[in-house]
Design an enzyme around this catalytic site. Structure first.
Site, short mmCIF file in Angstrom:
data_model
loop_
_atom_site.label_atom_id
_atom_site.label_comp_id
_atom_site.label_asym_id
_atom_site.label_seq_id
_atom_site.Cartn_x
_atom_site.Cartn_y
_atom_site.Cartn_z
N GLU A 103 -94.33 20.93 107.20
CA GLU A 103 -94.51 19.53 106.78
C GLU A 103 -93.29 18.99 106.04
O GLU A 103 -92.90 17.83 106.24
CB GLU A 103 -95.76 19.38 105.91
CG GLU A 103 -97.08 19.54 106.69
CD GLU A 103 -97.43 20.99 106.99
OE1 GLU A 103 -96.82 21.90 106.38
OE2 GLU A 103 -98.31 21.22 107.84
N HIS A 112 -109.73 20.36 104.54
CA HIS A 112 -109.54 19.46 105.67
C HIS A 112 -110.16 18.09 105.39
O HIS A 112 -110.30 17.29 106.31
CB HIS A 112 -110.18 20.03 106.95
CG HIS A 112 -109.45 21.20 107.53
ND1 HIS A 112 -109.30 22.40 106.88
CD2 HIS A 112 -108.82 21.35 108.73
CE1 HIS A 112 -108.63 23.24 107.65
NE2 HIS A 112 -108.32 22.63 108.77
#
Lengths: 326, 345
Positions: free
Chosen positions: A60, A129
């Protein structure tokens, strides 16, 4: 016009962005061959090739850090971060560089990019999540933060984000990715950034919300009205930073009451800032204290408890009733 | 031994480049020593000296082409000046002035990166864009030995390897990350060998030898421009002084260490070679030092001639356009300053 789900509207917007501007490229994990874990980029690799739809390493900070250089050197990256809970390795790039590049170079460089982030809970996903940590980005000057609550806005806001001269964090409410369909134009169009929408007019109380919660509030508002309850005006904020104060203040001045509903935890959630600004600028119009209905101030839980973490129907109703009976 | 090799005048580098290498290194040293004095006198803020690392910054940057990007850390303002950033901007930056962040439009230098290693993915992205757009342009990202412990170092090298990006990662291994010595950053013998883990070429050079640095970067630029992908260059060097003017290196380093490095000083070594090749003499040296002292004096004067800082600078480059909320905040600050100016300040 085609009936599309929100995820299909995102896909349509990405296709238009790629077709309409050769500077646009997509970056992300599993977005190419696999078409994205939610299929947001399905079919785009075949249409535009591997130099414009780029499967990146699982990285990321690498995605967001290289996006800074790509954007500063003439391209418009649209990066996908797979889930909001996984954006944190790239957090430093966002807050230290993406948000500040224009300031730090006195305008010589800027970082026009879109960071697409599926966010929020209620899809029964594994741990981490289901985060709704939009506050981190709203709290960071230099970023624009956007979230749609329906397919039409998803396409229009995403195309507006891609055309923005500034970096945009584009939060996609996973809970309603496939919840319903809506007529979405096949051609490109934009929904302006920085403008909230009054999705349901009303006269007794303003409810301000965004993302997947808009739909919950709309259903509750209709049910309450249908059973003789208060007339709710529902404002979908759409752009979380900068806040469309004109729309919010005008609505609150009309109704005299404000409830903010969000999926993020309560403390220092955007509801706090909205409540502060409403109090500062609309105090003489208020009939009741501004009220927040938010997730409890605890970490998002494993999914068996997530429906009790985010605002429930009972809590949203109670919030509305509280300001009505103050 | 580099000193012996330099007795013979190189055939692969022009006299102009040799003289440029030397004069730019001396320019940085004159500038650097003045900045330390300015900080001590309270005329600029905290400042990170570069003395000792001149060959790394000058020779690497002179080996680039005008169109290539320099992506600096906070200690690489020397390289920034070599690539075209005006000296007074560097002074203004370290004096806390927003004007110091200005970079001329035709100078491809990125803003100073203050966090560690975060600039390396930027260098990779800048060069990747050039490759995707078919532009003949490379980027050189500087970093220190400490940065090799950060995740962004790994992620940048990994991207560069996977996408064969025309980028050069240039490590000024000055042996210390503030106080922590190189052996505490890594169990590997070198930084250069880490490149292998990413499928990237890794080379190690003597960072005190301007010619060796120049040749290594020139070769990396040629390879990158020809589609040969990225290179990591580790240059062994030493900062003679403190990490910043707020640091006291005697707490963690034996002063004899700096003395030993000064015996291999990059400026002294190159001057000896230039003299032996008939390219330099005492007269040229005196003239150069006089010219550089006046250049720095003039730049300091320009920095100090700036009026009071303009508070609008807080707002004017945050977004392309100000939101109504930010416009309201700017108005509030302007009103506050008007009141303040009306008092006996």
């Amino acid at each position: 016009m085609t009936e599309r789900t929100l995820i299909q509207a995102v896909n349509s917007a990405l296709q238009d962005a790629l077709a309409g501007d050769e500077r646009v490229l997509l970056l992300g994990e599993d977005i190419g061959v696999n078409g994205g874990v939610f299929r947001a980029t399905e079919g785009l690799l075949e249409m535009f090739g591997e130099h414009r739809v780029v499967d990146t390493p699982l990285s990321e900070a690498g995605i967001l850090g290289t996006a800074v250089g790509l954007a500063a050197n003439g391209l418009i990256p649209i990066a996908e971060i797979q889930f909001m809970g996984f954006i944190y390795p790239g957090f430093e790039q966002l807050v230290a560089h993406v948000a500040r590049l224009r300031t730090r170079s006195r305008g010589r460089y800027s970082a026009p990019m879109v960071v697409r982030v599926p966010y929020g809970g209620r899809i029964r996903a594994p741990e981490l999540h289901s985060d709704s940590t939009e506050t981190y980005f709203i709290h960071t000057p230099g970023l624009t933060v956007v979230t749609p609550s329906n397919p039409y806005d998803a396409k229009g806001l995403l195309l507006a984000a891609a055309a923005s001269p500034d970096p945009v964090i584009f939060l996609e409410p996973m809970h309603i990715y496939r919840a319903f369909r809506q007529e979405v134009p096949d051609d490109p169009y934009t929904v302006p950034l920085g403008q909230a929408a009054v999705v349901k007019p009303g006269k007794d109380v303003t409810v301000i919300s965004w993302g997947s919660m808009v739909r919950d509030v709309a259903k509750i508002a209709e049910a309450m009205e249908g059973s003789g309850g208060p007339s709710v005006e529902l404002v979908d904020l759409r752009t979380l930073s900068p806040i469309d104060e004109d729309t919010v203040f005008a609505s609150v001045r009309r109704t005299g009451r404000a409830v903010i509903v969000h999926e993020a935890v309560q403390s220092l959630g955007l509801g706090a800032e909205l409540a502060a600004r409403i109090s500062e600028f609309c105090i003489l119009d208020l009939e009741a204290p501004v009220t927040r209905v938010a997730a409890w101030d605890v970490p998002p839980p494993l999914f068996r408890l997530e429906d009790w973490h985010v605002p429930t129907e009972a809590r949203i109703r109670a919030g509305i009733e509280r300001v009505m009976t103050f | 031994m580099a000193d012996t090799a330099m007795l013979r005048k190189p055939s692969d580098v022009t006299d102009d480049v040799l003289l440029n290498l030397y004069t730019e290194m001396v320019r940085l040293r004159v500038f650097d020593r003045r900045c330390v004095r300015l900080q001590r006198a309270g005329r600029i803020g905290t400042y990170p000296p570069l003395e000792g690392q001149e060959a790394c910054q000058v020779a690497s940057t002179l080996a680039l082409r005008r169109q290539d990007f320099v992506v600096p850390t906070y200690r690489d303002y020397g390289a920034m000046m070599v690539h075209g950033v005006p000296m007074e901007h560097i002074l203004m930056y370290w004096n806390g002035r927003a004007e110091g962040c200005e970079i001329p439009d035709d100078v491809n230098v990125f803003p100073i990166a203050v966090p560690i290693a975060t600039q390396l993915p930027h260098a990779a992205g800048l060069a990747w864009a050039a490759k995707l757009r078919g532009i003949d342009q490379v980027a050189l990202g500087f970093f220190g030995d400490g940065a090799s412990s950060e995740g962004d170092f790994h992620e940048a090298l990994n991207f560069a390897g996977v996408f064969q990006i025309p980028v050069i990662f240039f490590c000024e291994n000055n042996q210390y990350a503030i106080s922590v010595p190189f052996r505490r950053q890594t169990a590997t013998q070198t930084i250069a060998e880490k490149a292998a883990a990413y499928g990237v070429r890794g080379v190690r050079v003597n960072g005190q030898d301007a010619l060796e640095v120049y040749r290594a970067v020139r070769s990396a630029v040629e390879q990158a421009a020809a589609g040969g992908g990225p290179t990591l260059i580790e240059a062994l060097t030493y900062r003679y002084g403190a990490h910043t003017t707020s640091d006291d290196p005697s707490k963690y380093r034996d002063p004899s260490e700096a003395d030993a490095w000064r015996e291999r000083d990059p400026i002294v070594q190159l001057r000896q070679s230039l003299v032996s090749w008939g390219l330099w003499d005492d007269e040229a040296e005196t003239e150069l030092l006089e010219r550089l002292e006046s250049e720095v004096t003039a730049a300091v004067a320009r920095m100090e001639a700036l009026g009071p800082p303009n508070p609008d600078h807080l707002f004017d480059c945050v977004y392309a356009e100000l939101s109504p909320h930010l416009e309201r905040q700017r108005r509030a600050l302007r009103a506050e300053l008007k009141d303040w100016e009306g008092t006996d300040q």
